[in-house]
Design an enzyme around this catalytic site. Structure first.
Site, PDB file in Angstrom:
ATOM      1  N   LYS A 120     -55.394 -83.776  46.578  1.00  0.00           N
ATOM      2  CA  LYS A 120     -55.021 -84.568  47.195  1.00  0.00           C
ATOM      3  C   LYS A 120     -53.659 -84.462  47.127  1.00  0.00           C
ATOM      4  CE  LYS A 120     -53.218 -88.509  44.907  1.00  0.00           C
ATOM      5  NZ  LYS A 120     -52.902 -88.603  46.433  1.00  0.00           N
TER       6      LYS A 120
ATOM      7  N   GLY B  61     -46.915 -85.726  36.094  1.00  0.00           N
ATOM      8  CA  GLY B  61     -47.479 -84.520  35.542  1.00  0.00           C
ATOM      9  C   GLY B  61     -47.808 -85.105  33.558  1.00  0.00           C
TER      10      GLY B  61
ATOM     11  N   CYS C 275     -37.040 -79.254  45.107  1.00  0.00           N
ATOM     12  CA  CYS C 275     -37.537 -79.188  42.359  1.00  0.00           C
ATOM     13  C   CYS C 275     -36.538 -78.742  41.756  1.00  0.00           C
ATOM     14  CB  CYS C 275     -38.738 -79.141  42.164  1.00  0.00           C
ATOM     15  SG  CYS C 275     -39.871 -77.826  42.552  1.00  0.00           S
TER      16      CYS C 275
ATOM     17  N   GLY D 162     -45.470 -82.241  40.868  1.00  0.00           N
ATOM     18  CA  GLY D 162     -44.517 -83.231  40.916  1.00  0.00           C
ATOM     19  C   GLY D 162     -44.102 -83.914  39.978  1.00  0.00           C
ATOM     20  N   SER D 163     -43.511 -85.217  39.430  1.00  0.00           N
ATOM     21  CA  SER D 163     -42.729 -85.771  39.643  1.00  0.00           C
ATOM     22  C   SER D 163     -43.121 -85.058  37.648  1.00  0.00           C
ATOM     23  CB  SER D 163     -42.530 -87.231  38.498  1.00  0.00           C
ATOM     24  OG  SER D 163     -43.651 -87.724  38.618  1.00  0.00           O
TER      25      SER D 163
ATOM     26  N   GLU E  91     -42.960 -87.372  34.751  1.00  0.00           N
ATOM     27  CA  GLU E  91     -43.956 -88.222  34.326  1.00  0.00           C
ATOM     28  C   GLU E  91     -45.354 -88.361  34.532  1.00  0.00           C
ATOM     29  OE1 GLU E  91     -41.504 -89.497  37.517  1.00  0.00           O
ATOM     30  OE2 GLU E  91     -40.189 -88.600  34.869  1.00  0.00           O
TER      31      GLU E  91
ATOM     32  N   GLU F  92     -46.378 -77.643  37.395  1.00  0.00           N
ATOM     33  CA  GLU F  92     -44.830 -77.633  38.497  1.00  0.00           C
ATOM     34  C   GLU F  92     -44.130 -79.414  38.434  1.00  0.00           C
ATOM     35  OE1 GLU F  92     -44.699 -74.165  38.721  1.00  0.00           O
ATOM     36  OE2 GLU F  92     -46.913 -73.910  38.635  1.00  0.00           O
TER      37      GLU F  92
ATOM     38  N   GLU G 154     -32.157 -85.466  37.483  1.00  0.00           N
ATOM     39  CA  GLU G 154     -33.507 -85.315  39.267  1.00  0.00           C
ATOM     40  C   GLU G 154     -33.184 -86.763  39.442  1.00  0.00           C
ATOM     41  OE1 GLU G 154     -37.571 -85.214  39.715  1.00  0.00           O
ATOM     42  OE2 GLU G 154     -36.450 -82.962  40.571  1.00  0.00           O
TER      43      GLU G 154
HETATM   44  P1  NAD Z   1     -45.416 -87.899  42.135  1.00  0.00           P
HETATM   45  O1  NAD Z   1     -45.262 -87.067  41.112  1.00  0.00           O
HETATM   46  O2  NAD Z   1     -45.214 -89.521  42.055  1.00  0.00           O
HETATM   47  O3  NAD Z   1     -46.367 -87.791  42.884  1.00  0.00           O
HETATM   48  C1  NAD Z   1     -47.304 -86.240  42.666  1.00  0.00           C
HETATM   49  C2  NAD Z   1     -48.572 -86.676  43.324  1.00  0.00           C
HETATM   50  O4  NAD Z   1     -48.836 -87.414  41.894  1.00  0.00           O
HETATM   51  C3  NAD Z   1     -48.923 -87.216  45.106  1.00  0.00           C
HETATM   52  O5  NAD Z   1     -49.981 -87.078  45.074  1.00  0.00           O
HETATM   53  C4  NAD Z   1     -48.889 -88.856  44.024  1.00  0.00           C
HETATM   54  O6  NAD Z   1     -50.142 -89.852  44.635  1.00  0.00           O
HETATM   55  C5  NAD Z   1     -49.731 -88.448  42.543  1.00  0.00           C
HETATM   56  N1  NAD Z   1     -50.164 -89.190  40.888  1.00  0.00           N
HETATM   57  C6  NAD Z   1     -49.525 -90.362  41.021  1.00  0.00           C
HETATM   58  N2  NAD Z   1     -49.099 -91.137  40.209  1.00  0.00           N
HETATM   59  C7  NAD Z   1     -50.475 -90.614  40.094  1.00  0.00           C
HETATM   60  C8  NAD Z   1     -51.089 -89.955  38.315  1.00  0.00           C
HETATM   61  N3  NAD Z   1     -51.458 -91.546  37.717  1.00  0.00           N
HETATM   62  N4  NAD Z   1     -52.497 -89.389  37.876  1.00  0.00           N
HETATM   63  C9  NAD Z   1     -52.779 -88.655  39.633  1.00  0.00           C
HETATM   64  N5  NAD Z   1     -52.012 -88.738  40.110  1.00  0.00           N
HETATM   65  C10 NAD Z   1     -51.115 -89.408  40.690  1.00  0.00           C
HETATM   66  O7  NAD Z   1     -44.178 -86.822  42.744  1.00  0.00           O
HETATM   67  P2  NAD Z   1     -42.951 -86.903  43.795  1.00  0.00           P
HETATM   68  O8  NAD Z   1     -42.446 -87.926  44.534  1.00  0.00           O
HETATM   69  O9  NAD Z   1     -44.461 -87.093  45.250  1.00  0.00           O
HETATM   70  O10 NAD Z   1     -42.755 -85.514  44.190  1.00  0.00           O
HETATM   71  C11 NAD Z   1     -40.882 -85.363  43.302  1.00  0.00           C
HETATM   72  C12 NAD Z   1     -41.246 -84.996  42.483  1.00  0.00           C
HETATM   73  O11 NAD Z   1     -42.179 -83.547  42.465  1.00  0.00           O
HETATM   74  C13 NAD Z   1     -39.953 -84.258  42.132  1.00  0.00           C
HETATM   75  O12 NAD Z   1     -39.958 -83.971  40.281  1.00  0.00           O
HETATM   76  C14 NAD Z   1     -39.834 -82.850  42.326  1.00  0.00           C
HETATM   77  O13 NAD Z   1     -38.864 -82.247  41.549  1.00  0.00           O
HETATM   78  C15 NAD Z   1     -41.288 -82.544  42.351  1.00  0.00           C
HETATM   79  N6  NAD Z   1     -41.549 -80.900  42.081  1.00  0.00           N
HETATM   80  C16 NAD Z   1     -42.324 -80.198  41.316  1.00  0.00           C
HETATM   81  C17 NAD Z   1     -42.240 -78.685  42.078  1.00  0.00           C
HETATM   82  C18 NAD Z   1     -42.171 -76.936  41.306  1.00  0.00           C
HETATM   83  O14 NAD Z   1     -42.866 -76.738  41.803  1.00  0.00           O
HETATM   84  N7  NAD Z   1     -41.874 -77.057  40.530  1.00  0.00           N
HETATM   85  C19 NAD Z   1     -42.150 -78.917  44.115  1.00  0.00           C
HETATM   86  C20 NAD Z   1     -41.704 -79.612  44.178  1.00  0.00           C
HETATM   87  C21 NAD Z   1     -41.810 -81.029  43.371  1.00  0.00           C
END
Ligand code: NAD
Length: 489
Positions: free
Chosen positions: A182, A240, A291, A235-236, A238, A257, A391
C-alpha cells in the site's frame, strides 16, 4: 529549462489508475496533485478492505510456486525486473518528480537508479546464502532450514516512494515471499508504474500486488489482516505504533522504519565552508522531507558565526522551483497540508522564543502556479524549543552552540528519536569516539545521509525497530527458521 514529458508518462497518467490486482473493484477515486503547480496529475482508484482482501488472496495463490523456485531462478526474474525498470528509468524519474515535487535530476541520479540496484543486490545475495545450516548438537543430526514467511504486507510514505518500495520489497521477494503493497495515497505513481513493469518483465501474477488507498481504510485493512505473515511499515511514529500494535495482536513480526530528528555535531577543527555547504544540502535535499537528515546542528562555539554566515549565504542562493525545471535545486513540499505543518512549526518555535537566522516562508517561484513552496529556514536558541525536539519535515534546521563534547552528546541523546546523526571533525579518533556514544541506528562521520547496499540502515526508540533495511540481515529477516532434528541413537 522545463523537461519534456516522455510519451509513456503522458499515456500512463491518462489511464484510470488504481490497484494492480486483476479486478478493478474500487470505484471511489482521488486526484493525485502535482505539488510543483497544484494541477491534477491523475485520478487514482482508492482501494479499501475488499481490495486488500483480493490482493492478499492473489499473493497467497502465487506464494507456493514463487517460494519453490530455486534461488537462481527467482534471482534471474528479479534481475530481469531490474533491467526492465532501468529501461524505463527516464519515465520513472519524471513520474517521481511530478508526484513528489523533487528535482528530476535528483530522481534520475539517486531515487530511481539506487532503488533499482536494490533488486540486484538482494537477488545476488539470495544466490549466495545457505538455506540449510547444520547444527552441531551432541547426539543429534540437526539443522536450521530457512524458509520464506508467505504473504508480506508493506505500507510506505510519500517522501521517497520508489526507493523505499525497492528497499522494502526487494529482500522479501528475493527470499521467496509474495507481497501486498500500500503506497501513500498521495504519491502512488511510480509504485503503480513499477508494478506494470513487473508484469512485462515476467514476474508471475500475484507476486507483487499494489493497492492504493487511504491509511485509515486500506492501511488498516492490510496491517490488521490475519492472513499477512510479516509486516513492514515506513512512516510516522504515531502510525507506526498503531501498525506495531496490530502486528502484536496478530503475533507476526513487524519492521518499523519511522521518523527522525538527526543531529550534526560540528567541531571547530573542520573546514567550515565545506561543512556549511553540505549541511545546507541536507535540508534542501527533497525539501527537507528526509527522515534521517540533519536538522539539529550543534556547532562548536569558535566557528559558530562563520558557519552561520556561510550556511545562510548558501541557502539564500538555493534555486527553488518546479521539480521538472532542470535549474531547480529545491522543489516544493509534497502537499498544502505539509506546507501548513512546516509553517505552523516555525511559528510555534518563534513563539517559544527561538531566534530567526533565516526566515523561511511561503514563496512563489516563476512558473510555479499554485505549488506548495517554502524557502529554507534557520532557527537558533534553547534546546527545549519545539523546533529543536520534533520532526518538522521541511527545509529547516535548528542551530545550537556547544563548548565541549560531553554537553553535545547529552543534548543529542536527550530526545526520543534515534535514527541518524553525523559527527564532523578532522580528528578521526574523536569523531569515532563521539559516534559510538550517540544513541541512534546510524552515526556517520564527515558526511550525512550515507547509503549503500551492505550498510545496514534502521532506527531505534521513536525512529523504529525490527532490523532495518539494506543489509544481509534484512534478507534474513524475510526468512524464518525451522529446526529439523533427528536423534542419533
Ligand atoms: P504517515 O505515517 O502519515 O503515513 C505512512 C503510510 O501509512 C501511508 O501510506 C498512510 O496512508 C499509511 N497510514 C496512515 N494511517 C494508517 C493507519 N492507521 N494504519 C495503517 N496505515 C496507515 O507518514 P507520511 O506522512 O506518509 O511520511 C512521513 C513520515 O515517514 C515521517 O515521519 C518520516 O520521517 C517517515 N519516514 C521514515 C523513513 C525511515 O526509513 N525511517 C523513511 C521515510 C519516511
Amino acid at each position: 529549462m522545463q523537461t519534456e514529458l516522455h510519451p509513456n508518462v503522458r499515456k500512463f497518467l491518462a489511464q484510470r489508475l488504481g490497484n494492480t490486482i486483476n479486478e478493478q473493484v474500487a470505484t471511489q477515486t482521488e486526484k493525485v496533485i502535482n505539488p510543483s503547480d497544484g494541477s491534477i496529475l491523475a485520478e487514482v482508484a482508492m482501494g479499501r478492505a475488499r481490495e486488500i482482501d483480493i490482493a492478499i488472496s492473489a499473493a497467497e495463490r502465487a506464494f507456493p510456486a514463487w517460494a519453490s523456485l530455486s534461488p537462481e531462478n527467482r534471482a534471474r526474474l528479479l534481475h530481469r525486473f531490474a533491467e526492465e525498470l532501468e529501461k524505463h528509468s527516464a519515465e520513472l524519474a519524471q513520474l517521481e518528480s511530478l508526484d513528489v515535487g523533487k528535482p528530476v535530476g535528483a530522481a534520475e541520479g539517486f531515487d530511481i537508479p539506487f532503488g533499482i540496484e536494490c533488486f540486484r543486490y538482494f537477488a545476488d545475495l539470495s544466490r549466495q546464502v545457505d538455506y540449510s545450516i547444520p547444527l552441531h548438537v551432541k547426539a543429534f543430526e540437526a539443522r536450521t532450514w530457512r524458509v520464506p514467511y508467505g504473504v508480506c504486507g508493506f505500507i510506505f510514505p510519500w517522501n521517497f516512494p520508489f526507493t523505499l518500495l525497492c528497499w522494502g520489497i526487494a529482500p522479501a521477494l528475493a527470499a521467496g515471499n509474495t507481497v501486498v503493497v500500500k503506497p501513500s495515497e498521495i504519491t502512488p505513481l511510480t509504485t503503480l508504474y513499477a508494478a506494470q513493469i513487473a508484469a512485462e518483465a515476467g514476474l508471475p501474477p500475484g507476486v507483487f500486488n499494489v493497492v492504493v488507498g487511504k491509511g485509515n481504510e486500506a492501511g488498516v485493512a492490510l496491517s490488521s489482516s490475519t492472513r499477512i505473515k510479516r509486516m513492514s511499515f515506513t512512516g510516522s511514529p504515531e502510525v507506526g505504533r498503531a501498525v506495531g500494535e496490530q502486528s502484536g495482536r496478530n503475533l507476526i513480526p513487524c519492521k518499523l522504519e519511522l521518523g527522525g530528528k538527526g543531529a550534526a555535531v560540528v567541531f571547530d577543527d573542520v573546514d567550515v565552508d565545506t561543512v556549511a555547504t553540505q549541511l545546507a544540502g541536507a535540508i534542501t535535499l527533497n525539501t527537507g522531507q528526509v527522515c534521517c537528515t540533519a536538522t539539529r546542528w550543534m556547532i562548536q562555539d569558535a566557528i559558530y558565526d562563520r558557519f552561520v554566515n556561510k550556511v545562510t549565504e548558501t541557502l539564500k542562493g538555493t534555486k527553488v522551483g518546479p521539480g521538472l525545471n532542470r535549474e531547480t535545486q529545491m522543489g516544493p513540499l509534497v502537499s498544502e497540508a505539509q506546507r501548513k505543518r512546516v509553517l505552523g512549526y516555525l511559528e510555534r518555535g518563534r513563539r517559544e522564543g527561538a531566534g530567526t537566522i533565516l526566515n523561511g516562508g511561503t514563496v512563489s517561484p516563476d512558473g510555479a502556479g499554485n505549488g506548495f513552496y517554502v524557502s529554507p529556514a534557520l532557527l537558533e536558541g534553547r534546546d527545549d524549543n519545539v523546533c529543536c525536539r520534533e520532526e518538522i519535515f521541511g527545509p529547516c534546521a535548528y542551530l545550537l552552540r556547544f563548548r565541549d563534547e560531553e554537553a553535545a552528546i547529552a543534548t543529542i541523546n536527550g530526545i526520543p528519536y534515534g535514527l541518524a546523526n553525523s559527527v564532523w571533525s578532522s580528528d578521526l579518533s574523536r569523531a569515532n569516539r563521539v559516534a559510538e556514544r550517540l544513541a541512534a541506528g546510524n552515526n556517520w562521520i564527515n558526511a550525512h545521509n550515507l547509503f549503500a547496499y551492505g550498510l545496514p540502515y534502521g532506527g531505534i526508540n521513536l525512529s523504529g525497530m525490527g532490523g532495518g533495511v539494506n543489509s544481509p540481515e534484512t534478507f534474513y529477516d524475510y526468512l524464518r527458521s525451522q529446526t529439523i532434528a533427528r536423534p542419533l541413537s
